[in-house]
Design a protein around this motif. Structure first.
Motif, PDB file in Angstrom:
ATOM      1  N   ASP A  55       0.842  -1.193   0.000  1.00  0.00           N
ATOM      2  CA  ASP A  55       0.000   0.000   0.000  1.00  0.00           C
ATOM      3  C   ASP A  55       0.879   1.246   0.000  1.00  0.00           C
ATOM      4  OD1 ASP A  55      -2.033  -1.793   0.196  1.00  0.00           O
ATOM      5  OD2 ASP A  55      -2.786  -1.119   2.137  1.00  0.00           O
ATOM      6  N   TYR A  77      -3.496  -2.175  -9.534  1.00  0.00           N
ATOM      7  CA  TYR A  77      -3.167  -2.081  -8.106  1.00  0.00           C
ATOM      8  C   TYR A  77      -3.678  -0.745  -7.561  1.00  0.00           C
ATOM      9  CZ  TYR A  77       0.057  -5.767  -9.566  1.00  0.00           C
ATOM     10  OH  TYR A  77       0.606  -6.905 -10.092  1.00  0.00           O
ATOM     11  N   GLN A  79      -4.039   0.313  -4.752  1.00  0.00           N
ATOM     12  CA  GLN A  79      -3.390   0.763  -3.525  1.00  0.00           C
ATOM     13  C   GLN A  79      -2.114   1.557  -3.788  1.00  0.00           C
ATOM     14  OE1 GLN A  79      -3.240  -2.250  -4.794  1.00  0.00           O
ATOM     15  NE2 GLN A  79      -1.451  -3.416  -4.154  1.00  0.00           N
ATOM     16  N   ASN A 106      -5.731   7.457  -8.915  1.00  0.00           N
ATOM     17  CA  ASN A 106      -4.386   7.245  -8.363  1.00  0.00           C
ATOM     18  C   ASN A 106      -3.324   7.329  -9.451  1.00  0.00           C
ATOM     19  OD1 ASN A 106      -5.371   4.916  -9.581  1.00  0.00           O
ATOM     20  ND2 ASN A 106      -4.169   3.541  -8.284  1.00  0.00           N
TER      21      ASN A 106
END
Length: 242
Positions: A55, A77, A79, A106
């Motif tokens: 993370d 992903y 995270q 993200n």
């Protein structure tokens, strides 16, 4: 007018040459999508050898073009955070549109020069570089910047092609298109021909920084380097450029 518009002789300075990656951005994006090798499995194994990234992992794709890898890893992903950097405004715009269409929160893209990166808000855990050294003038500067922005223990994945014809095709096609659509023919900052880096030169280049480890290997079309920074390496402060 500011003095920056004039050279040392007092003559009005000419604007810098245009980039083929601006004029032919859509053609390069097509090549990136459908012609170039997809290195996702190799990148995953190299950067995340224990499997799923932790993370908060921060990855950086240099010379990201339309943002293929940054978006792909950000989607796979959630995270992690992914950042792509490229010198082409139009390719960065395409990358941002890709991230928006995929609803990736993200993943961000920044216009910048891999030879002199702008100040980053933090160091990064992993760097992805694919086919960048074919066209960048100062390869050693790029390696120095990669080493600088990586955190201690961070990893870098580098892929460079070894096939002459396949390597030269995309840049040659962009030059041809530019000549057919520009009258008179404009000057561009990219080389007339992309040159494959001999394996000995590739090894010498990637070993330039003081890596803790460098793993170089080859397949039929590409040469790869996985470089890791020492866990004990003091973290370098970010350097802003004008």
């Amino acid at each position: 007018m500011g003095s920056s518009q004039y050279d040392l002789t007092g003559q009005k300075a000419l604007p810098p040459p245009e980039s083929l990656f601006e004029r032919c951005h859509w053609l390069y994006a097509l090549c990136r999508e459908y012609l170039f090798r997809d290195h996702t499995p190799e990148i995953t194994n190299a950067l995340f050898p224990t499997g799923t990234p932790a993370d908060g992992t921060r990855i950086l794709e240099l010379g990201c073009g339309p943002g293929l890898y940054a978006c792909r890893f950000a989607k796979e992903y959630p995270q992690i955070t992914a950042t792509g950097i490229d010198l082409s405004k139009r390719l960065i715009q395409r990358a941002r549109e890709r991230a928006s269409n995929l609803r990736l929160h993200n993943c961000t893209f920044i216009e910048g020069d891999a030879q002199a990166l702008k100040e980053l808000p933090h160091s990064v855990d992993a760097v992805i570089v694919s086919r960048l050294f074919l066209i960048v003038p100062d390869k050693e500067a790029v390696l120095a910047e990669i080493f600088r922005v990586l955190r201690p223990g961070g990893r870098c994945f580098i892929a460079e092609p070894t096939s002459g014809f396949r390597t030269r095709l995309p840049l040659g096609a962009m030059w041809l298109l530019a000549r057919l659509t520009t009258s008179p023919v404009a000057k561009y900052r990219e080389p007339q021909q992309a040159e494959v880096m001999p394996s000995a030169d590739f090894v010498e280049l990637v070993r330039t920084p003081s890596w803790a480890s460098v793993d170089v290997h080859y397949d039929d079309w590409y040469q790869y380097a996985i470089c890791q920074k020492s866990e004990l390496q003091a973290e370098q402060p970010s350097r802003s450029t004008s």
